[in-house]
Design an enzyme around this catalytic site. Structure first.
Site, PDB file in Angstrom:
ATOM      1  CD1 TRP A 127      19.004 -21.805  34.308  1.00 25.80           C
ATOM      2  CD2 TRP A 127      18.776 -19.721  34.812  1.00 25.80           C
ATOM      3  NE1 TRP A 127      18.166 -21.528  35.232  1.00 25.80           N
ATOM      4  CE2 TRP A 127      17.853 -20.357  35.523  1.00 25.80           C
ATOM      5  CE3 TRP A 127      18.814 -18.226  34.856  1.00 25.80           C
ATOM      6  CZ2 TRP A 127      16.997 -19.601  36.438  1.00 25.80           C
ATOM      7  CZ3 TRP A 127      17.981 -17.584  35.691  1.00 25.80           C
ATOM      8  CH2 TRP A 127      17.166 -18.212  36.546  1.00 25.80           C
ATOM      9  CG  ASP A 208      22.875 -15.069  36.616  1.00 30.12           C
ATOM     10  OD1 ASP A 208      22.878 -14.809  37.712  1.00 30.12           O
ATOM     11  OD2 ASP A 208      22.125 -15.880  35.487  1.00 30.12           O
ATOM     12  CB  ALA A 210      23.017 -17.744  40.382  1.00 31.89           C
ATOM     13  CE  LYS A 243      20.056 -21.665  42.360  1.00 31.94           C
ATOM     14  NZ  LYS A 243      19.335 -22.557  41.780  1.00 31.94           N
TER      15      LYS A 243
HETATM   16  C1  LMR Z   1      18.235 -24.201  38.000  1.00 30.10           C
HETATM   17  O1  LMR Z   1      18.805 -23.679  37.156  1.00 30.10           O
HETATM   18  O2  LMR Z   1      18.132 -25.431  38.051  1.00 30.10           O
HETATM   19  C2  LMR Z   1      17.829 -23.200  39.136  1.00 30.10           C
HETATM   20  O3  LMR Z   1      18.291 -22.090  38.951  1.00 30.10           O
HETATM   21  C3  LMR Z   1      16.162 -23.483  39.174  1.00 30.10           C
HETATM   22  C4  LMR Z   1      15.556 -22.527  38.006  1.00 30.10           C
HETATM   23  O4  LMR Z   1      14.759 -21.675  38.599  1.00 30.10           O
HETATM   24  O5  LMR Z   1      15.636 -22.849  36.941  1.00 30.10           O
END
Ligand code: LMR
Length: 394
Positions: A127, A208, A210, A243
């Site tokens: 991410w 992590d 989420a 989420k």
């Molecule tokens: C994503 O990866 O789209 C989400 O977690 C939003 C973000 O904060 O980047």
């Protein structure tokens, strides 16, 4: 002074949100940012959240400060949800944070305070906030292989070979479930190998998590995190409620740090409270309070779990119908991986040019690295997307 500021690169996910909003084409489809949408394209407030908000409005008598670490009842409820009984409660220090990103940030600062030279290992890809915050804090970091672009599964051999290079005291960031951005996850046999290498290298895992509840179910999705926490003396876990409770804008997250013993927990707890004080003082309370109410009230919890299960099975259904539609459109199985991935996202390995073509010619938005948000689809848009992908990928 302010004129000395340098331009900053736009966040690619948030830039896409803005681009989508300004696109006038009515047929546009948003598969960008990781936000759940129902069949009508709305991001509803979950039933249990609405009910808890109503109760809270009636019962809350003060908006005074809570505590630097947030409400201990929130920590207890979230430790239960994420870690179950994998570790004794007196080994876990925890603070509420502004969302999952806030937890990542506090976790990285905690690592920096405890061990400034430790390298943080990141899956490739990961991410975008992970490397971005790490670079901002000047923390040394290294990538480990994760995704096999051919199979769209995990490159497990590459991953293990890279993790063999981890030095004692290094931190390995692991996605607890529903890997963002790829959607490709380790299987339970691979979890054991991962835990063995983390142990043998003397690494500190930083999990992590989420998307608990978006993959194979609330308990199944926590299983890797729990196994890691049970197996290693020190583990850091960042969890988001954005989420699975659908409370994105309330900024509700938690950082948990598992120490080897209760003395370590006490010291870590004080350091986490100190960090909150330096960065924002008191964490947001509203979302944390709702989560606590839902997790500790039988009726609210049952309803929340039922709605989360509807969301999860809806996404799985969309995955399967997209894989089927692409098989029909392309006459091949090359998109079959979509049904095997889990969670909101799948990395499709469409080229950057194909991603641009989808946007420009078909008004379909996905992140430039070819990550698409499955929850942005519905029964009407699945065939539209399948036709468009077949058209751009030839
Ligand atoms: C994503 O990866 O789209 C989400 O977690 C939003 C973000 O904060 O980047």
């Amino acid at each position: 002074m302010l004129t000395n500021l340098a331009e900053k690169p736009a966040d690619k996910i948030l830039a896409l949100v803005a681009q989508f909003r300004s696109d006038p084409r009515p047929e546009k489809i948003d598969l960008g940012v990781g936000v759940y949408k129902d069949a009508n394209g709305n991001t509803p407030v979950m039933r249990a959240v609405k009910a808890a908000e109503k109760q809270l409005w009636e019962q809350e008598t003060s908006k005074s400060y809570v505590a630097l670490a947030g409400d201990p009842a929130f920590s207890d409820a979230m430790i239960g949800l994420v870690l179950g009984d994998a570790v004794a409660r007196d080994r876990v220090a925890a603070v509420a944070t502004p969302g999952g990103t806030g937890a990542i940030r506090q976790g990285l600062e905690l690592i920096q305070m405890a061990s400034p030279d430790a390298t943080v290992w990141l899956s490739n890809p990961t991410w975008p906030n992970h490397p971005s915050i790490i670079q901002y804090l000047n923390i040394p970091s290294k990538p480990y292989r994760y995704f096999d672009a051919d199979t769209r599964g995990v490159d497990f051999e590459g991953m293990m070979a890279d993790l063999e290079q981890v030095q004692p005291g290094d931190v390995v960031l692991v996605h607890g479930c529903c890997h963002n951005p790829t959607g490709a996850n380790l299987n339970p046999a691979q979890w054991d190998d991962l835990i063995a290498v983390l142990k043998s290298r003397g690494a500190i895992p930083f999990v992590d998590i989420a998307y608990q509840g978006f993959g194979d179910g609330l308990e199944a999705d926590a299983a890797l995190t729990r196994k890691i926490a049970a197996a290693l003396p020190e583990v850091i876990v960042a969890a988001s409620c954005s989420k699975n409770f659908g409370i994105y804008r309330e900024r509700t997250g938690i950082l948990m740090a598992v120490s080897a013993d209760a003395t370590g927990t006490d010291l870590t707890q004080k350091n986490l409270a100190f960090l909150n004080r330096q960065n924002f003082s008191f964490p947001p309370d509203h979302g944390a309070r709702l989560v606590t109410m839902i997790l500790t009230d039988d009726a609210l919890r049952t309803d929340w779990e039922a709605e989360l299960e509807e969301v999860r099975s809806g996404m799985l259904g969309l995955r399967q119908s997209l894989a089927d539609a692409l098989r029909a459109e392309t006459g091949s199985d090359r998109f079959g991986f979509l049904a095997d991935h889990r969670g909101m996202f799948s990395r499709t390995e469409l080229t950057p040019e194909q991603v641009v073509k989808l946007r420009e010619d078909h008004a379909i938005y996905m992140v430039g690295d070819s990550r698409m948000n499955i929850a942005g689809l519905n029964a009407q848009t699945v065939p539209v997307l399948a036709r468009a992908i077949a058209a751009v990928s030839g």
